[in-house]
Design a protein around this motif. Sequence first.
Motif, PDB file in Angstrom:
ATOM      1  N   GLN B 121     -10.020 -33.726 116.373  1.00  0.00           N
ATOM      2  CA  GLN B 121     -11.030 -34.359 117.218  1.00  0.00           C
ATOM      3  C   GLN B 121     -10.815 -34.013 118.684  1.00  0.00           C
ATOM      4  N   TYR B 122      -9.579 -34.092 119.113  1.00  0.00           N
ATOM      5  CA  TYR B 122      -9.275 -33.773 120.510  1.00  0.00           C
ATOM      6  C   TYR B 122      -9.595 -32.323 120.808  1.00  0.00           C
ATOM      7  N   ALA B 124     -11.895 -30.512 119.454  1.00  0.00           N
ATOM      8  CA  ALA B 124     -13.338 -30.350 119.583  1.00  0.00           C
ATOM      9  C   ALA B 124     -13.792 -30.689 120.996  1.00  0.00           C
ATOM     10  N   ALA B 125     -13.234 -31.755 121.549  1.00  0.00           N
ATOM     11  CA  ALA B 125     -13.599 -32.129 122.911  1.00  0.00           C
ATOM     12  C   ALA B 125     -13.118 -31.069 123.902  1.00  0.00           C
TER      13      ALA B 125
END
Lengths: 192, 192
Positions: B121-122, B124-125
């Motif tokens: 998730q990180y 992707a950011a």
Amino acid sequence: MPEPTGRRERKKAATRQKIADAARRLFLERGYEEVGIREVAAEADVAVTTLFSHFPAKEALVFAEDAGFARRLTEAVTGRAPDTPLVPALRREVEALVRHCSSDEAAPVYHLIDTTPALRQYEAAMRQRHADALATALTGARAGSATACRALATFTVDAYALARDADEPGAALDELFAMIEAAWAAAGPGRP
Amino acid sequence: MPEPTGRRERKKAATRQKIADAARRLFLERGYEEVGIREVAAEADVAVTTLFSHFPAKEALVFAEDAGFARRLTEAVTGRAPDTPLVPALRREVEALVRHCSSDEAAPVYHLIDTTPALRQYEAAMRQRHADALATALTGARAGSATACRALATFTVDAYALARDADEPGAALDELFAMIEAAWAAAGPGRP
DNA sequence: GAACGTAACACTAACGGTTAGCCTTTTGAA
DNA sequence: TTCAAAAGGCTAACCGTTAGTGTTACGTTC
């Protein structure tokens, strides 16, 4: 095992909606960071644990409708009439989604998202999930190589995000899908 | 205002490195979720607040080298020789980055990332930030319309991620950059 | 329709990442 | 030498999130 079609389901949906509404109201009034989870729960008159049984994280309160996104995109692929070309079908769906984001009802929420780093970050992660789901649908449709399908899925979801940010979403969509069509043509050997 | 070229800078970098090394060791030994921030700080023999003055979040400990990513990508655009075509220059850089991720030293870390949801998730950011930086460089180079530049930047960063995940990164890169080249040709009216 | 299993919800307490506030030491420059 | 700022340290707290445990209300089954 009969599906639970009844009052219980309705009550659950009502609770979920009550929480989402309370969150939306508070966030728009005072800003996302300025409102705590305990406050949202109090406003919705539920326990904090109940809130988290309906939403996996604070950020998810803002993206309450996100489940429909991936579904609509994948259905645009799996449920399309035979002989319907792939990319235009995807484009139609993305166009509808972008239009929905600009509607009077939804626009304030998306402005909140754009101006809140935590929400932008969460949305990026969400896009990855959506792209993965769409990629699975595409590979299932045997539309091209695994890499090409994954790329098409990713580019399509990106196009949604880019068009939403653009000054002229309509014009941006024209440009973006011209690029995607060319990319797909360069990769896909054969397709209906 | 003399730039601080001296011991202070070296000490700061050393502390940062000490923290990153401790984190890397602990995470690889016992898993990302199983190691707490207080533990990493203790292993590196610094205070928790010091750790957070070097890294903005726990996840950032794993992506300690990420600053170089955006820099290398943007420099591939801004620092390229005149008359050098854009997309191949980007491709060379992405290829180098992907190869680096597969190196014996880096591979375990990327395996950890791929198997830890919080890190995926990180990342992707992070990709969004990298794409934004690259898009700024591209629009500055007047290589095409704003939308086309943003799309090229996003697609390029996506290609890195997709190739890294693919079974055959080399073959995937061939396919991905053929698509990107076609997309860019469909959008870019004139370019050196 | 009475009994039962379970889904939904509540409550408390805690965990873990993150930050504010304030103080000490080190460093580079005047 | 003196001084301002940077780097680091300590404490305590904030806030999102979860585990543990119970209670209620619904749907099912006999």
